[in-house]
Design a protein around this motif. Structure first.
Motif, PDB file in Angstrom:
ATOM      1  N   GLU A   1       3.398  -7.937   0.305  1.00  0.00           N
ATOM      2  CA  GLU A   1       3.788  -9.269   0.782  1.00  0.00           C
ATOM      3  C   GLU A   1       3.534  -9.434   2.280  1.00  0.00           C
ATOM      4  O   GLU A   1       3.323 -10.538   2.752  1.00  0.00           O
ATOM      5  CB  GLU A   1       5.251  -9.539   0.444  1.00  0.00           C
TER       6      GLU A   1
ATOM      7  N   THR B   1       6.112  -3.450  -2.658  1.00  0.00           N
ATOM      8  CA  THR B   1       6.132  -4.917  -2.731  1.00  0.00           C
ATOM      9  C   THR B   1       6.210  -5.515  -1.336  1.00  0.00           C
ATOM     10  O   THR B   1       5.488  -6.464  -1.013  1.00  0.00           O
ATOM     11  CB  THR B   1       7.326  -5.390  -3.581  1.00  0.00           C
ATOM     12  N   GLN B   2       7.047  -4.929  -0.494  1.00  0.00           N
ATOM     13  CA  GLN B   2       7.190  -5.410   0.882  1.00  0.00           C
ATOM     14  C   GLN B   2       5.849  -5.286   1.630  1.00  0.00           C
ATOM     15  O   GLN B   2       5.453  -6.204   2.361  1.00  0.00           O
ATOM     16  CB  GLN B   2       8.278  -4.598   1.585  1.00  0.00           C
TER      17      GLN B   2
ATOM     18  N   GLU C   1      10.131  -1.310  -4.112  1.00  0.00           N
ATOM     19  CA  GLU C   1      10.568  -2.224  -3.046  1.00  0.00           C
ATOM     20  C   GLU C   1       9.673  -2.119  -1.812  1.00  0.00           C
ATOM     21  O   GLU C   1       9.231  -3.131  -1.263  1.00  0.00           O
ATOM     22  CB  GLU C   1      12.015  -1.909  -2.667  1.00  0.00           C
TER      23      GLU C   1
END
Length: 145
Positions: free
Chosen positions: A98, A94-95, A91
């Motif tokens: 992004e 990915t954050q 998580e």
């Protein structure tokens, strides 16, 4: 190809900054270091590096806040950002990607891996600059013609 060689290490741990700056220097890569997100952002704005090694957990601005600020500045779009983090959950990673990071390295890490990834990202910056130059050269030829 003239390969870019400037790296900024942004990490609040003094030992980590010293280790990375020394390791990169041993490979002919000039590296500077900053102890927090605010100082790193100020240094980037004053003289943008080719690659930023960015810790996510820092005082005065964390890595995500630095990524958000960088995303607002077009002139910094060619800079490669490698996130360093001890919070290597899917998580969080990915954050970070992004939010604008180009790569990540989980702590603890092997210094050789960091150096190899920095070299790879410096090559990417060099290739991008080469393409930009070729595009400018092509535009000049069209104008001349």
């Amino acid at each position: 190809m003239n390969t870019p060689r400037r790296v900024l290490v942004a990490d609040d741990e003094r030992l980590m900054r010293t280790l990375l700056v020394q390791a990169l220097g041993e490979h002919g890569i000039h590296a500077d270091a900053q102890p927090d997100g605010r100082a790193a952002l100020d240094a980037i704005r004053a003289d943008p590096p080719d690659v930023l090694l960015l810790d996510l957990l820092m005082p005065r601005l964390d890595g995500f806040q630095v990524l958000a600020a960088l995303a607002q500045e077009d002139r910094l779009s060619g800079m490669q950002v490698i996130v360093l983090t001890g919070r290597a959950s899917a998580e969080v990673l990915t954050q970070a990607l992004e939010a604008g990071a180009d790569d990540y390295i989980a702590k603890p890490f092997h210094v050789d891996e960091v150096v190899a990834r920095v070299k790879a990202h410096l090559r990417i910056v060099g290739y991008a600059r080469q393409l930009e130059q070729r595009q400018r050269d092509g535009e000049i030829l069209v104008e001349i013609g």
